[in-house]
Design a protein around this motif. Structure first.
Motif, PDB file in Angstrom:
ATOM      1  N   LEU A  21      15.596  -5.320  -0.459  1.00 22.91           N
ATOM      2  CA  LEU A  21      15.031  -5.125   0.883  1.00 22.91           C
ATOM      3  C   LEU A  21      15.487  -6.243   1.821  1.00 22.91           C
ATOM      4  O   LEU A  21      15.454  -7.415   1.455  1.00 22.91           O
ATOM      5  CB  LEU A  21      13.507  -5.141   0.841  1.00 22.91           C
ATOM      6  N   PRO A  22      15.899  -5.892   3.033  1.00 22.83           N
ATOM      7  CA  PRO A  22      16.223  -6.932   4.019  1.00 22.83           C
ATOM      8  C   PRO A  22      14.965  -7.730   4.395  1.00 22.83           C
ATOM      9  O   PRO A  22      13.834  -7.266   4.207  1.00 22.83           O
ATOM     10  CB  PRO A  22      16.737  -6.138   5.220  1.00 22.83           C
ATOM     11  N   ASP A  23      15.169  -8.903   4.952  1.00 19.22           N
ATOM     12  CA  ASP A  23      14.048  -9.707   5.436  1.00 19.22           C
ATOM     13  C   ASP A  23      13.235  -8.915   6.458  1.00 19.22           C
ATOM     14  O   ASP A  23      13.787  -8.124   7.235  1.00 19.22           O
ATOM     15  CB  ASP A  23      14.558 -10.995   6.086  1.00 19.22           C
ATOM     16  N   ASP A  24      11.938  -9.149   6.465  1.00 21.88           N
ATOM     17  CA  ASP A  24      10.997  -8.558   7.419  1.00 21.88           C
ATOM     18  C   ASP A  24      10.741  -7.073   7.202  1.00 21.88           C
ATOM     19  O   ASP A  24      10.222  -6.393   8.088  1.00 21.88           O
ATOM     20  CB  ASP A  24      11.431  -8.798   8.872  1.00 21.88           C
ATOM     21  N   TYR A  25      11.116  -6.521   6.048  1.00 23.85           N
ATOM     22  CA  TYR A  25      10.817  -5.131   5.708  1.00 23.85           C
ATOM     23  C   TYR A  25       9.817  -5.112   4.572  1.00 23.85           C
ATOM     24  O   TYR A  25       9.853  -5.964   3.686  1.00 23.85           O
ATOM     25  CB  TYR A  25      12.080  -4.375   5.284  1.00 23.85           C
ATOM     26  N   VAL A  26       8.928  -4.121   4.603  1.00 23.62           N
ATOM     27  CA  VAL A  26       7.905  -3.954   3.575  1.00 23.62           C
ATOM     28  C   VAL A  26       7.878  -2.486   3.172  1.00 23.62           C
ATOM     29  O   VAL A  26       7.894  -1.603   4.033  1.00 23.62           O
ATOM     30  CB  VAL A  26       6.511  -4.355   4.112  1.00 23.62           C
ATOM     31  N   ILE A  27       7.844  -2.247   1.872  1.00 23.74           N
ATOM     32  CA  ILE A  27       7.643  -0.897   1.356  1.00 23.74           C
ATOM     33  C   ILE A  27       6.263  -0.862   0.715  1.00 23.74           C
ATOM     34  O   ILE A  27       5.911  -1.759  -0.063  1.00 23.74           O
ATOM     35  CB  ILE A  27       8.713  -0.526   0.318  1.00 23.74           C
ATOM     36  N   THR A  28       5.505   0.161   1.042  1.00 20.77           N
ATOM     37  CA  THR A  28       4.179   0.333   0.472  1.00 20.77           C
ATOM     38  C   THR A  28       4.155   1.649  -0.295  1.00 20.77           C
ATOM     39  O   THR A  28       4.601   2.678   0.223  1.00 20.77           O
ATOM     40  CB  THR A  28       3.105   0.356   1.576  1.00 20.77           C
ATOM     41  N   VAL A  29       3.636   1.593  -1.519  1.00 17.71           N
ATOM     42  CA  VAL A  29       3.462   2.797  -2.332  1.00 17.71           C
ATOM     43  C   VAL A  29       1.977   3.137  -2.310  1.00 17.71           C
ATOM     44  O   VAL A  29       1.139   2.299  -2.661  1.00 17.71           O
ATOM     45  CB  VAL A  29       3.942   2.565  -3.777  1.00 17.71           C
ATOM     46  N   TYR A  30       1.650   4.346  -1.884  1.00 16.99           N
ATOM     47  CA  TYR A  30       0.273   4.825  -1.833  1.00 16.99           C
ATOM     48  C   TYR A  30       0.066   5.844  -2.943  1.00 16.99           C
ATOM     49  O   TYR A  30       0.941   6.677  -3.204  1.00 16.99           O
ATOM     50  CB  TYR A  30      -0.012   5.504  -0.491  1.00 16.99           C
ATOM     51  N   VAL A  31      -1.077   5.774  -3.591  1.00 17.97           N
ATOM     52  CA  VAL A  31      -1.404   6.724  -4.647  1.00 17.97           C
ATOM     53  C   VAL A  31      -2.855   7.149  -4.470  1.00 17.97           C
ATOM     54  O   VAL A  31      -3.740   6.315  -4.262  1.00 17.97           O
ATOM     55  CB  VAL A  31      -1.228   6.081  -6.047  1.00 17.97           C
ATOM     56  N   GLU A  32      -3.056   8.449  -4.515  1.00 16.12           N
ATOM     57  CA  GLU A  32      -4.407   9.005  -4.551  1.00 16.12           C
ATOM     58  C   GLU A  32      -4.369  10.183  -5.502  1.00 16.12           C
ATOM     59  O   GLU A  32      -3.281  10.620  -5.920  1.00 16.12           O
ATOM     60  CB  GLU A  32      -4.882   9.440  -3.164  1.00 16.12           C
ATOM     61  N   LYS A  33      -5.488  10.699  -5.846  1.00 13.40           N
ATOM     62  CA  LYS A  33      -5.517  11.817  -6.780  1.00 13.40           C
ATOM     63  C   LYS A  33      -4.659  12.953  -6.245  1.00 13.40           C
ATOM     64  O   LYS A  33      -4.858  13.425  -5.129  1.00 13.40           O
ATOM     65  CB  LYS A  33      -6.947  12.297  -6.999  1.00 13.40           C
ATOM     66  N   GLY A  34      -3.676  13.349  -7.026  1.00 14.14           N
ATOM     67  CA  GLY A  34      -2.821  14.469  -6.672  1.00 14.14           C
ATOM     68  C   GLY A  34      -1.646  14.148  -5.771  1.00 14.14           C
ATOM     69  O   GLY A  34      -0.881  15.043  -5.417  1.00 14.14           O
ATOM     70  N   ALA A  35      -1.469  12.889  -5.380  1.00 13.03           N
ATOM     71  CA  ALA A  35      -0.372  12.574  -4.463  1.00 13.03           C
ATOM     72  C   ALA A  35       0.033  11.108  -4.580  1.00 13.03           C
ATOM     73  O   ALA A  35      -0.774  10.249  -4.915  1.00 13.03           O
ATOM     74  CB  ALA A  35      -0.777  12.865  -3.027  1.00 13.03           C
ATOM     75  N   HIS A  42       9.010  -2.231   9.307  1.00 12.89           N
ATOM     76  CA  HIS A  42       9.791  -3.384   9.754  1.00 12.89           C
ATOM     77  C   HIS A  42       8.994  -4.062  10.851  1.00 12.89           C
ATOM     78  O   HIS A  42       8.773  -3.494  11.922  1.00 12.89           O
ATOM     79  CB  HIS A  42      11.164  -2.940  10.274  1.00 12.89           C
ATOM     80  N   ARG A  43       8.520  -5.257  10.555  1.00  9.84           N
ATOM     81  CA  ARG A  43       7.695  -6.019  11.499  1.00  9.84           C
ATOM     82  C   ARG A  43       6.540  -5.181  12.037  1.00  9.84           C
ATOM     83  O   ARG A  43       6.233  -5.187  13.223  1.00  9.84           O
ATOM     84  CB  ARG A  43       8.544  -6.563  12.633  1.00  9.84           C
ATOM     85  N   GLY A  44       5.903  -4.427  11.145  1.00 15.98           N
ATOM     86  CA  GLY A  44       4.739  -3.629  11.499  1.00 15.98           C
ATOM     87  C   GLY A  44       5.042  -2.262  12.088  1.00 15.98           C
ATOM     88  O   GLY A  44       4.132  -1.472  12.312  1.00 15.98           O
ATOM     89  N   ALA A  68      15.760   1.157   4.886  1.00 19.80           N
ATOM     90  CA  ALA A  68      15.554  -0.186   5.435  1.00 19.80           C
ATOM     91  C   ALA A  68      16.890  -0.888   5.651  1.00 19.80           C
ATOM     92  O   ALA A  68      17.113  -1.512   6.701  1.00 19.80           O
ATOM     93  CB  ALA A  68      14.666  -1.007   4.503  1.00 19.80           C
ATOM     94  N   VAL A  69      17.784  -0.776   4.696  1.00 19.52           N
ATOM     95  CA  VAL A  69      19.104  -1.404   4.824  1.00 19.52           C
ATOM     96  C   VAL A  69      19.856  -0.793   6.006  1.00 19.52           C
ATOM     97  O   VAL A  69      20.445  -1.514   6.828  1.00 19.52           O
ATOM     98  CB  VAL A  69      19.904  -1.267   3.509  1.00 19.52           C
ATOM     99  N   GLU A  70      19.829   0.523   6.127  1.00 23.22           N
ATOM    100  CA  GLU A  70      20.509   1.194   7.241  1.00 23.22           C
ATOM    101  C   GLU A  70      19.880   0.821   8.585  1.00 23.22           C
ATOM    102  O   GLU A  70      20.581   0.554   9.560  1.00 23.22           O
ATOM    103  CB  GLU A  70      20.471   2.715   7.041  1.00 23.22           C
ATOM    104  N   HIS A  71      18.555   0.769   8.630  1.00 23.88           N
ATOM    105  CA  HIS A  71      17.838   0.374   9.838  1.00 23.88           C
ATOM    106  C   HIS A  71      18.236  -1.040  10.249  1.00 23.88           C
ATOM    107  O   HIS A  71      18.472  -1.325  11.427  1.00 23.88           O
ATOM    108  CB  HIS A  71      16.330   0.468   9.581  1.00 23.88           C
ATOM    109  N   ASP A  72      18.340  -1.925   9.274  1.00 19.87           N
ATOM    110  CA  ASP A  72      18.721  -3.318   9.521  1.00 19.87           C
ATOM    111  C   ASP A  72      20.154  -3.401  10.052  1.00 19.87           C
ATOM    112  O   ASP A  72      20.437  -4.181  10.967  1.00 19.87           O
ATOM    113  CB  ASP A  72      18.564  -4.124   8.238  1.00 19.87           C
TER     114      ASP A  72
END
Length: 78
Positions: A21-35, A42-44, A68-72
């Motif tokens: 991941l480039p600097d200032d990028y964050v990936i979040t993985v969300y998990v809930e029942k069934g999904a 990038h910076r929020g 993220a890399v392409e966006h950067d």
């Protein structure tokens, strides 16, 4: 007992994300029942990801890193 063999591939994808991941990028993985889904910020601000309905969680993580890399690159940071 539940089958958690997918964990090793998701773990590898998370390790690649942490490495690539480039600097200032964050990936979040969300998990809930069934999904589960991935978001990239990038910076929020949301980085648009391709539709992921046919992707595995591992593929979603890898695609988010690529986005993220392409966006950067488009921002002129690479």
């Amino acid at each position: 007992m539940a089958d958690y063999t997918i964990g090793s591939t998701v773990d590898a994808a998370m390790q690649r994300a942490a490495r690539d991941l480039p600097d200032d990028y964050v990936i979040t993985v969300y998990v809930e029942k069934g999904a589960a889904w991935v978001e990239c910020l990038h910076r929020g601000e949301n980085v648009e990801l391709e539709s992921s309905t046919d992707l595995s969680l591992t593929e979603e993580i890898d695609h988010a890193v690529a986005a993220a890399v392409e966006h950067d690159k488009r921002a002129g940071n690479v």
